[in-house]
Design a protein around this motif. Structure first.
Motif, PDB file in Angstrom:
ATOM      1  N   ILE A  81       0.837  -1.195   0.000  1.00 29.25           N
ATOM      2  CA  ILE A  81       0.000   0.000   0.000  1.00 29.25           C
ATOM      3  C   ILE A  81       0.873   1.245   0.000  1.00 29.25           C
ATOM      4  O   ILE A  81       1.841   1.354   0.749  1.00 29.25           O
ATOM      5  N   LEU A  82       0.487   2.221  -0.851  1.00 30.14           N
ATOM      6  CA  LEU A  82       1.109   3.539  -0.884  1.00 30.14           C
ATOM      7  C   LEU A  82      -0.006   4.538  -0.615  1.00 30.14           C
ATOM      8  O   LEU A  82      -0.952   4.633  -1.398  1.00 30.14           O
ATOM      9  N   SER A  83       0.090   5.271   0.507  1.00 30.29           N
ATOM     10  CA  SER A  83      -1.027   6.137   0.852  1.00 30.29           C
ATOM     11  C   SER A  83      -0.605   7.280   1.753  1.00 30.29           C
ATOM     12  O   SER A  83       0.335   7.172   2.535  1.00 30.29           O
ATOM     13  N   GLY A  84      -1.347   8.390   1.628  1.00 30.23           N
ATOM     14  CA  GLY A  84      -1.156   9.516   2.530  1.00 30.23           C
ATOM     15  C   GLY A  84      -2.082   9.436   3.716  1.00 30.23           C
ATOM     16  O   GLY A  84      -2.092  10.304   4.573  1.00 30.23           O
ATOM     17  N   LEU A  85      -2.885   8.396   3.776  1.00 33.21           N
ATOM     18  CA  LEU A  85      -3.851   8.246   4.862  1.00 33.21           C
ATOM     19  C   LEU A  85      -3.200   7.529   6.040  1.00 33.21           C
ATOM     20  O   LEU A  85      -3.301   6.325   6.180  1.00 33.21           O
ATOM     21  N   ASN A  86      -2.552   8.280   6.883  1.00 31.36           N
ATOM     22  CA  ASN A  86      -1.840   7.699   8.030  1.00 31.36           C
ATOM     23  C   ASN A  86      -2.810   7.495   9.185  1.00 31.36           C
ATOM     24  O   ASN A  86      -2.788   8.215  10.175  1.00 31.36           O
TER      25      ASN A  86
END
Length: 268
Positions: A81-86
């Motif tokens: 997964i690559l995401s800015g949703l931390n």
């Protein structure tokens, strides 16, 4: 070369992922990119990637839904997964889906290259193990075509080594099922394997999990003891490792279609 599909809804990020990471040097062939989960799923109908790199927050179908759909089609696919949703909930869901890594944006090509290099090494080791196992099993089938075991031949598969480990595990259960605290960890220790692996191994070879084997032997012994009216039901419950008579009654009925009392009365 391992095949990779990228799913990312932001075009600039999607293009950067395709261009800025030295995929071929890592040992990866980039199949292409998709702008959302639905488009990625359509690609999967035509191709079978080994790896999926996906964002979470995408329109039409998000990354977690995409991973679930991919796993349903190909359980062996490795998902990153690559995401800015931390956010914790996303990370926890990712763990439940057996996601390999969770990389946060903004993208760092060096970090992505490092993560995928690690995944490729793991895939290489796994592929070599499978190849070695296939060769070993082929030799065993040629050299020992009539292996006999404690279970019916139709229930066994795999190598002689696997068979012996499973026999050892089930033998330990047979000797210790009456222990109320008998657990998967005890069986794993007895055969010198991890809990996860021994359970998978027993399930692969026999079609039944460790806990199911423990219950099976307890109930078989209970059924044997119930045939003697001198054995009281609460005593039988304790002798096979259960302390809760209600639970024993429930499990026994599920297995035999009768309560312990009904089972005894039908055989008197």
């Amino acid at each position: 070369m391992y095949k990779l599909l990228i799913a990312e809804d932001v075009k600039t990020v999607r293009d950067a992922l395709a261009r800025s990471v030295p995929w071929e040097r890592i040992g990866i062939s980039l199949l292409g990119t998709a702008e959302n989960g639905e488009a990625a799923l359509a690609r999967l109908e035509r191709e079978t990637p080994d790896l999926l790199l996906t964002d979470i927050g995408m329109p039409k179908m998000n990354g977690l839904e995409l991973i679930q759909a991919c796993k349903a089609r190909n359980p062996d696919i490795r998902c990153i997964i690559l995401s800015g949703l931390n956010e914790f909930e996303h990370a926890r869901k990712a763990i439940s889906l057996q996601v390999q890594h969770y990389i946060l944006k903004p993208i760092d090509p060096d970090e992505i290259a490092r993560v995928f290099s690690e995944v490729v090494r793991d895939l290489g080791r796994e592929r070599r193990r499978k190849e070695e196992l296939a060769v070993a099993e082929s030799r065993l089938r040629d050299e020992l075509p009539n292996l006999a075991g404690a279970l019916p031949a139709s229930e066994w598969s795999g190598s002689l080594k696997k068979k012996r480990l499973v026999e050892q595990a089930i033998g330990y259960i047979k000797q210790n099922f009456a222990r109320g605290d008998l657990a998967l960890s005890d069986v794993a220790d007895a055969v010198g394997l991890s809990e996860k692996y021994v359970n998978l191994l027993v399930k692969e070879v026999t079609g039944t999990t460790i806990n199911a084997w423990i219950v099976r032997h307890r109930l078989e012994e209970a059924a044997r003891l119930l045939k003697d009216p001198a054995n009281r039901i609460y005593e039988i419950c304790e002798r096979i490792g259960y302390t809760d008579q209600d639970y024993f009654r429930e499990v026994f009925k599920k297995q035999y279609g009768q309560t312990p009392s009904e089972y005894r009365n039908s055989r008197l």
